[in-house]
Design a protein around this motif. Structure first.
Motif, PDB file in Angstrom:
ATOM      1  N   SER A  21       0.835  -1.195   0.000  1.00  0.00           N
ATOM      2  CA  SER A  21       0.000   0.000   0.000  1.00  0.00           C
ATOM      3  C   SER A  21       0.871   1.246   0.000  1.00  0.00           C
ATOM      4  O   SER A  21       1.993   1.242   0.507  1.00  0.00           O
ATOM      5  CB  SER A  21      -0.937   0.013   1.213  1.00  0.00           C
ATOM      6  OG  SER A  21      -0.221   0.223   2.410  1.00  0.00           O
ATOM      7  N   PHE A  49      -4.158   7.473 -14.695  1.00  0.00           N
ATOM      8  CA  PHE A  49      -5.208   7.343 -13.690  1.00  0.00           C
ATOM      9  C   PHE A  49      -5.785   8.717 -13.370  1.00  0.00           C
ATOM     10  O   PHE A  49      -5.040   9.695 -13.200  1.00  0.00           O
ATOM     11  CB  PHE A  49      -4.644   6.736 -12.401  1.00  0.00           C
ATOM     12  CG  PHE A  49      -4.161   5.322 -12.553  1.00  0.00           C
ATOM     13  CD1 PHE A  49      -4.979   4.254 -12.223  1.00  0.00           C
ATOM     14  CD2 PHE A  49      -2.881   5.055 -13.016  1.00  0.00           C
ATOM     15  CE1 PHE A  49      -4.539   2.949 -12.354  1.00  0.00           C
ATOM     16  CE2 PHE A  49      -2.428   3.755 -13.159  1.00  0.00           C
ATOM     17  CZ  PHE A  49      -3.263   2.693 -12.832  1.00  0.00           C
ATOM     18  N   ASP A  69       1.285   6.722 -12.573  1.00  0.00           N
ATOM     19  CA  ASP A  69       1.569   5.423 -11.962  1.00  0.00           C
ATOM     20  C   ASP A  69       0.512   4.947 -10.975  1.00  0.00           C
ATOM     21  O   ASP A  69       0.621   3.847 -10.434  1.00  0.00           O
ATOM     22  CB  ASP A  69       2.932   5.446 -11.276  1.00  0.00           C
ATOM     23  CG  ASP A  69       3.009   6.443 -10.127  1.00  0.00           C
ATOM     24  OD1 ASP A  69       1.981   7.044  -9.769  1.00  0.00           O
ATOM     25  OD2 ASP A  69       4.120   6.618  -9.581  1.00  0.00           O
ATOM     26  N   GLY A  70      -0.495   5.764 -10.702  1.00  0.00           N
ATOM     27  CA  GLY A  70      -1.548   5.365  -9.775  1.00  0.00           C
ATOM     28  C   GLY A  70      -1.226   5.633  -8.327  1.00  0.00           C
ATOM     29  O   GLY A  70      -2.053   5.346  -7.448  1.00  0.00           O
ATOM     30  N   GLU A  71      -0.048   6.198  -8.035  1.00  0.00           N
ATOM     31  CA  GLU A  71       0.354   6.475  -6.653  1.00  0.00           C
ATOM     32  C   GLU A  71       0.636   7.947  -6.395  1.00  0.00           C
ATOM     33  O   GLU A  71       0.271   8.469  -5.344  1.00  0.00           O
ATOM     34  CB  GLU A  71       1.580   5.644  -6.285  1.00  0.00           C
ATOM     35  CG  GLU A  71       1.319   4.149  -6.254  1.00  0.00           C
ATOM     36  CD  GLU A  71       2.494   3.367  -5.697  1.00  0.00           C
ATOM     37  OE1 GLU A  71       3.508   4.001  -5.294  1.00  0.00           O
ATOM     38  OE2 GLU A  71       2.418   2.125  -5.662  1.00  0.00           O
ATOM     39  N   LEU A 268      -7.974  -3.233 -14.251  1.00  0.00           N
ATOM     40  CA  LEU A 268      -6.928  -2.768 -15.147  1.00  0.00           C
ATOM     41  C   LEU A 268      -6.899  -3.611 -16.421  1.00  0.00           C
ATOM     42  O   LEU A 268      -7.327  -4.768 -16.419  1.00  0.00           O
ATOM     43  CB  LEU A 268      -5.574  -2.846 -14.445  1.00  0.00           C
ATOM     44  CG  LEU A 268      -5.460  -2.023 -13.153  1.00  0.00           C
ATOM     45  CD1 LEU A 268      -4.091  -2.237 -12.515  1.00  0.00           C
ATOM     46  CD2 LEU A 268      -5.721  -0.552 -13.419  1.00  0.00           C
ATOM     47  N   HIS A 273      -5.978  -5.238 -10.597  1.00  0.00           N
ATOM     48  CA  HIS A 273      -6.829  -4.171 -10.073  1.00  0.00           C
ATOM     49  C   HIS A 273      -5.977  -3.180  -9.297  1.00  0.00           C
ATOM     50  O   HIS A 273      -5.006  -3.568  -8.644  1.00  0.00           O
ATOM     51  CB  HIS A 273      -7.907  -4.731  -9.146  1.00  0.00           C
ATOM     52  CG  HIS A 273      -8.841  -5.701  -9.798  1.00  0.00           C
ATOM     53  ND1 HIS A 273      -8.545  -7.048  -9.936  1.00  0.00           N
ATOM     54  CD2 HIS A 273     -10.063  -5.515 -10.361  1.00  0.00           C
ATOM     55  CE1 HIS A 273      -9.550  -7.645 -10.548  1.00  0.00           C
ATOM     56  NE2 HIS A 273     -10.480  -6.744 -10.819  1.00  0.00           N
ATOM     57  N   ARG A 274      -6.357  -1.914  -9.365  1.00  0.00           N
ATOM     58  CA  ARG A 274      -5.794  -0.935  -8.443  1.00  0.00           C
ATOM     59  C   ARG A 274      -6.883  -0.532  -7.464  1.00  0.00           C
ATOM     60  O   ARG A 274      -7.995  -0.180  -7.866  1.00  0.00           O
ATOM     61  CB  ARG A 274      -5.220   0.285  -9.170  1.00  0.00           C
ATOM     62  CG  ARG A 274      -4.635   1.293  -8.171  1.00  0.00           C
ATOM     63  CD  ARG A 274      -3.688   2.269  -8.810  1.00  0.00           C
ATOM     64  NE  ARG A 274      -2.365   1.702  -9.103  1.00  0.00           N
ATOM     65  CZ  ARG A 274      -1.400   1.529  -8.215  1.00  0.00           C
ATOM     66  NH1 ARG A 274      -1.589   1.823  -6.923  1.00  0.00           N
ATOM     67  NH2 ARG A 274      -0.229   1.038  -8.584  1.00  0.00           N
ATOM     68  N   THR A 290      -3.610   3.631  -1.729  1.00  0.00           N
ATOM     69  CA  THR A 290      -3.800   2.867  -2.954  1.00  0.00           C
ATOM     70  C   THR A 290      -2.946   1.610  -2.901  1.00  0.00           C
ATOM     71  O   THR A 290      -1.936   1.552  -2.190  1.00  0.00           O
ATOM     72  CB  THR A 290      -3.450   3.708  -4.194  1.00  0.00           C
ATOM     73  OG1 THR A 290      -3.740   2.949  -5.388  1.00  0.00           O
ATOM     74  CG2 THR A 290      -1.980   4.097  -4.194  1.00  0.00           C
ATOM     75  N   GLU A 291      -3.358   0.620  -3.665  1.00  0.00           N
ATOM     76  CA  GLU A 291      -2.670  -0.669  -3.657  1.00  0.00           C
ATOM     77  C   GLU A 291      -2.890  -1.355  -5.000  1.00  0.00           C
ATOM     78  O   GLU A 291      -4.012  -1.363  -5.531  1.00  0.00           O
ATOM     79  CB  GLU A 291      -3.233  -1.522  -2.527  1.00  0.00           C
ATOM     80  CG  GLU A 291      -2.494  -2.808  -2.249  1.00  0.00           C
ATOM     81  CD  GLU A 291      -3.015  -3.466  -0.977  1.00  0.00           C
ATOM     82  OE1 GLU A 291      -2.996  -4.711  -0.926  1.00  0.00           O
ATOM     83  OE2 GLU A 291      -3.454  -2.744  -0.055  1.00  0.00           O
ATOM     84  N   LEU A 292      -1.830  -1.917  -5.578  1.00  0.00           N
ATOM     85  CA  LEU A 292      -1.920  -2.664  -6.820  1.00  0.00           C
ATOM     86  C   LEU A 292      -2.052  -4.147  -6.497  1.00  0.00           C
ATOM     87  O   LEU A 292      -1.206  -4.713  -5.802  1.00  0.00           O
ATOM     88  CB  LEU A 292      -0.682  -2.414  -7.681  1.00  0.00           C
ATOM     89  CG  LEU A 292      -0.640  -3.123  -9.038  1.00  0.00           C
ATOM     90  CD1 LEU A 292      -1.782  -2.652  -9.930  1.00  0.00           C
ATOM     91  CD2 LEU A 292       0.709  -2.879  -9.708  1.00  0.00           C
TER      92      LEU A 292
END
Length: 311
Positions: A21, A49, A69-71, A268, A273-274, A290-292
C-alpha cells in the motif's frame, strides 16, 4: 455464487492487504474530521489514472487529480462545497463516457438540514470539471437523503448504486441502505428499489453502503453495527442473490474483511486491479491509500477483519 468467492482463487475479490500500500493523499491534519478519502477512480484513454476524492478539513471540497503510476497524483480540478451551495460534500463518482467526456457525480448536503442530494458536472476533460455547471440528478426528498453514489457505464446502460439515509427519526439519520437505479443517458434515472441492507444483530446492523461493484456483479460495501461506529465503517463483501438479472445483493459470509472504508476497485487492462480506500489513523484522521493487486496474487483469507499495511 457466494461459495465461489471463497473457494476459487481466480475469483477472489481484490482486497487490501494483497499488495504494497502507498499513501496517495495524506490526511489533511491530525484528529477527527480531518479526512482525505472517499475515492472514485477511472482510466483515461492514454492509460493515466484519474482520481476524484473528498477532503474534509474544516472546509469540505472534492478534488480531481491525475497520475501516471496510480500512486503520485497532481491536482487538476478543485470543487469546494460552496461551488454547489452545500454545507458539506462527500464521495464523488467519476465516469469517463464512451465519447471521451468526463462526468463527476457530487454528493451535497443541504444547509441547515440532514438532507443530501446528488448532482453532476460534465466536461471534455478532468480539468474542465472545475468550472462546469452542476445539474441535480438524484434529489432525494423530505424522507430520504441520497449520497455517495457508485456509477457504472458499459457503453449501453448507466447503473447507479445510491446510499440512502432515512430522515424520519431525528438523530437517527446515520442509518443507511443501498438503492439501485438505471438510465439510458446518466441524467434521467429509473429507481428500482433497495438492493442491500444491514442485518439486525450483525456487524452491519446500522446500515450497508455499497462502495464498488465488479463487472460480474460482486461488490464490496461499508457497514457498521451502531451509531457510535459512524466514520469507523469496515468493508464487507456482497454477491448477487441469484443468477438472473436481479439487482438484489446479499452479504457474503465471513465479512467484514478489511478495516477500511470507501473501497474503490478499478479493473486494469492487464487483468489486475488498483485499489483506493480511506484508512483510519490512530488519531482518528483518515488518509487515502492505494494498492496494486495482481490477478495472479494469492487471495486473502475472508475469515476476519484486517487492515492494509502501511507502506
Amino acid at each position: 455464487m457466494t461459495s465461489n468467492i471463497h473457494r476459487s482463487p481466480a475469483r477472489a475479490f481484490p482486497l487490501p492487504g494483497r499488495g504494497r500500500s502507498a499513501v496517495a493523499v495524506p490526511a489533511p491534519g491530525p484528529g477527527p474530521q480531518r479526512w482525505a478519502g472517499a475515492p472514485s477512480a477511472a482510466l483515461d484513454a492514454d492509460g493515466t489514472f484519474v482520481l476524484a476524492y473528498r477532503v474534509r478539513d474544516g472546509e469540505d471540497h472534492n478534488v480531481v487529480a491525475r497520475s501516471a503510476d496510480g500512486e503520485r497524483f497532481t491536482t487538476v480540478a478543485l470543487l469546494p462545497r460552496h461551488r454547489f451551495g452545500a454545507a458539506m460534500v462527500e464521495r464523488p463518482a467519476l465516469v469517463r463516457t464512451s465519447s471521451g467526456r468526463w462526468r463527476l457525480y457530487v454528493s451535497c448536503a443541504t444547509p441547515g438540514t440532514k438532507h443530501w442530494w446528488i448532482g453532476v458536472v460534465e466536461a471534455a476533460s478532468p480539468e474542465g470539471l472545475a468550472e462546469a455547471d452542476v445539474r441535480p440528478v438524484f434529489e432525494g426528498d423530505a424522507r430520504t437523503g441520497v449520497k455517495d453514489p457508485v456509477i457504472r457505464y458499459d457503453g449501453r446502460e448507466w447503473r447507479a448504486w445510491i446510499c440512502c439515509h432515512p430522515l424520519d427519526v431525528p438523530g437517527e439519520e446515520d442509518r443507511m441502505t443501498t438503492a439501485y437505479a438505471t438510465s439510458q443517458d446518466g441524467l434521467r434515472w429509473q429507481w428500482l428499489g433497495t438492493v442491500l441492507t444491514g442485518r439486525p444483530g450483525s456487524w452491519d446492523a446500522r446500515g450497508a453502503r455499497l462502495t464498488s461493484v465488479l463487472p460480474d456483479g460482486r461488490a464490496c460495501y461499508d457497514g457498521r453495527a451502531s451509531a457510535a461506529e459512524n466514520w469507523r465503517e469496515r468493508t464487507g463483501l456482497a454477491a448477487p442473490r441469484s443468477l438472473d438479472d436481479s439487482p438484489l445483493l446479499t452479504p457474503v459470509a465471513g465479512s467484514p474483511v478489511a478495516d477500511v472504508r470507501y473501497l474503490d476497485v478499478l479493473p486494469l487492462p492487464n487483468g489486475g486491479h488498483r485499489l483506493f480506500y480511506e484508512a483510519r489513523l490512530p488519531d482518528d484522521s483518515h488518509e487515502l491509500r492505494t494498492e496494486l493487486v495482481s490477478h495472479a496474487g494469492k487471495p486473502p483469507s475472508l475469515g476476519g477483519s484486517s487492515t492494509a499495511p502501511r507502506p
